[in-house]
Motif scaffolding. Structure first.
Motif, PDB file in Angstrom:
ATOM      1  N   SER A  25     -54.098-116.462  35.398  1.00  0.00           N
ATOM      2  CA  SER A  25     -52.789-115.915  35.749  1.00  0.00           C
ATOM      3  C   SER A  25     -51.723-116.398  34.766  1.00  0.00           C
ATOM      4  O   SER A  25     -50.878-115.612  34.312  1.00  0.00           O
ATOM      5  N   ILE A  26     -51.753-117.681  34.440  1.00  0.00           N
ATOM      6  CA  ILE A  26     -50.801-118.241  33.474  1.00  0.00           C
ATOM      7  C   ILE A  26     -50.938-117.519  32.134  1.00  0.00           C
ATOM      8  O   ILE A  26     -49.947-117.089  31.534  1.00  0.00           O
ATOM      9  N   LEU A  27     -52.168-117.407  31.654  1.00  0.00           N
ATOM     10  CA  LEU A  27     -52.399-116.765  30.360  1.00  0.00           C
ATOM     11  C   LEU A  27     -51.923-115.315  30.371  1.00  0.00           C
ATOM     12  O   LEU A  27     -51.278-114.853  29.417  1.00  0.00           O
ATOM     13  N   SER A  28     -52.218-114.603  31.445  1.00  0.00           N
ATOM     14  CA  SER A  28     -51.832-113.198  31.549  1.00  0.00           C
ATOM     15  C   SER A  28     -50.317-113.041  31.549  1.00  0.00           C
ATOM     16  O   SER A  28     -49.768-112.163  30.870  1.00  0.00           O
ATOM     17  N   ARG A  29     -49.631-113.889  32.287  1.00  0.00           N
ATOM     18  CA  ARG A  29     -48.162-113.779  32.361  1.00  0.00           C
ATOM     19  C   ARG A  29     -47.499-114.144  31.035  1.00  0.00           C
ATOM     20  O   ARG A  29     -46.545-113.480  30.618  1.00  0.00           O
ATOM     21  N   PHE A  30     -48.008-115.192  30.361  1.00  0.00           N
ATOM     22  CA  PHE A  30     -47.438-115.515  29.051  1.00  0.00           C
ATOM     23  C   PHE A  30     -47.795-114.441  28.030  1.00  0.00           C
ATOM     24  O   PHE A  30     -46.993-114.132  27.136  1.00  0.00           O
ATOM     25  N   ALA A  31     -48.973-113.840  28.132  1.00  0.00           N
ATOM     26  CA  ALA A  31     -49.337-112.739  27.232  1.00  0.00           C
ATOM     27  C   ALA A  31     -48.369-111.570  27.421  1.00  0.00           C
ATOM     28  O   ALA A  31     -47.915-110.968  26.433  1.00  0.00           O
ATOM     29  N   ASP A  32     -48.042-111.264  28.675  1.00  0.00           N
ATOM     30  CA  ASP A  32     -47.069-110.202  28.949  1.00  0.00           C
ATOM     31  C   ASP A  32     -45.722-110.527  28.308  1.00  0.00           C
ATOM     32  O   ASP A  32     -45.073-109.665  27.704  1.00  0.00           O
ATOM     33  N   PHE A  33     -45.295-111.779  28.446  1.00  0.00           N
ATOM     34  CA  PHE A  33     -44.010-112.184  27.868  1.00  0.00           C
ATOM     35  C   PHE A  33     -44.018-111.996  26.356  1.00  0.00           C
ATOM     36  O   PHE A  33     -43.098-111.396  25.784  1.00  0.00           O
ATOM     37  N   GLY A 118     -48.337-123.428  39.229  1.00  0.00           N
ATOM     38  CA  GLY A 118     -48.913-122.738  38.083  1.00  0.00           C
ATOM     39  C   GLY A 118     -48.299-121.399  37.733  1.00  0.00           C
ATOM     40  O   GLY A 118     -48.876-120.637  36.966  1.00  0.00           O
ATOM     41  N   VAL A 119     -47.112-121.119  38.224  1.00  0.00           N
ATOM     42  CA  VAL A 119     -46.442-119.865  37.883  1.00  0.00           C
ATOM     43  C   VAL A 119     -45.538-120.118  36.672  1.00  0.00           C
ATOM     44  O   VAL A 119     -44.698-121.024  36.712  1.00  0.00           O
ATOM     45  N   PRO A 120     -45.696-119.342  35.599  1.00  0.00           N
ATOM     46  CA  PRO A 120     -44.786-119.512  34.458  1.00  0.00           C
ATOM     47  C   PRO A 120     -43.333-119.329  34.896  1.00  0.00           C
ATOM     48  O   PRO A 120     -43.002-118.378  35.605  1.00  0.00           O
ATOM     49  N   SER A 121     -42.500-120.281  34.513  1.00  0.00           N
ATOM     50  CA  SER A 121     -41.096-120.213  34.912  1.00  0.00           C
ATOM     51  C   SER A 121     -40.157-120.054  33.730  1.00  0.00           C
ATOM     52  O   SER A 121     -38.977-119.797  33.925  1.00  0.00           O
ATOM     53  N   GLY A 122     -40.680-120.183  32.526  1.00  0.00           N
ATOM     54  CA  GLY A 122     -39.795-119.984  31.391  1.00  0.00           C
ATOM     55  C   GLY A 122     -40.434-120.278  30.058  1.00  0.00           C
ATOM     56  O   GLY A 122     -41.416-121.019  29.958  1.00  0.00           O
TER      57      GLY A 122
END
Length: 185
Positions: A25-33, A118-122
């Motif tokens: 999930s972390i990798l996916s969200r940072f990839a989206d960013f 573990g949720v990306p916050s910034g």
């Protein structure tokens, strides 16, 4: 962490301590960013004297190594390693990379924040934002291991050329860290 955003630095140790599904999930969200950042129009990057700010090319990094750092590093490491680094910079200098993408310019664990669950916050510190190779921005994700990097790149939508360029940028980053480690003790 960072005082204005909730979260802590996503160090490799903190990443590895998370369950596999949280890691993905972390990798996916940072990839989206980063995919979104890298799609921004290039004209948003500051211009000095009519010229957009740009990252160093591989040839410029190689020149710095050969003209400044090699004389300091090579005598302090095993000869085979020094030859490997020399060979890497020769190949790196010859690389032709796209330098027209808006990049963060200083991606590292201290600039990637996640909440305790573990949720990306910034993503913080855009002081080095410029035009450059998107592969340089995402190269830091090699710090989390090859499987994690492959998962990140799949979510990012990278092709093999971007993956290979990111690997080269990461090797250059590690060579820089070797220099700093020797210099600073």
């Amino acid at each position: 962490g960072y005082r204005l955003l909730r979260g802590e630095a996503l160090t490799p140790a903190l990443f590895r301590a998370r369950p596999l599904e949280v890691q993905h999930s972390i990798l996916s969200r940072f990839a989206d960013f980063f995919r979104t950042l890298h799609a921004l129009p290039r004209d948003i990057v500051s211009v000095m004297g009519g010229i957009p700010l740009t990252d160093w090319t591989p040839a410029q990094y190689a020149k710095r190594y050969h003209e400044v750092r090699r004389a300091f590093v090579a005598p302090r490491i095993p000869g085979a390693l020094a030859r490997d680094i020399d060979g890497f910079y020769e190949r790196f200098a010859a690389a032709h990379v796209p330098m027209d993408t808006v990049i963060h310019g200083d991606v590292r664990s201290g600039h990637l924040l996640v909440t305790p669950d573990g949720v990306p916050s910034g993503v913080i510190d855009f002081g080095y934002s410029e035009l450059g190779d998107s592969a340089r921005d995402v190269s830091f994700f090699w710090s989390y291991g090859e499987k994690s990097m492959r998962a990140f790149m799949q979510a990012y939508g990278a092709d093999e050329a971007v993956i290979e360029r990111s690997r080269s940028h990461f090797v250059r980053f590690l060579a820089d860290q070797l220099h700093y480690g020797i210099r600073d003790g």
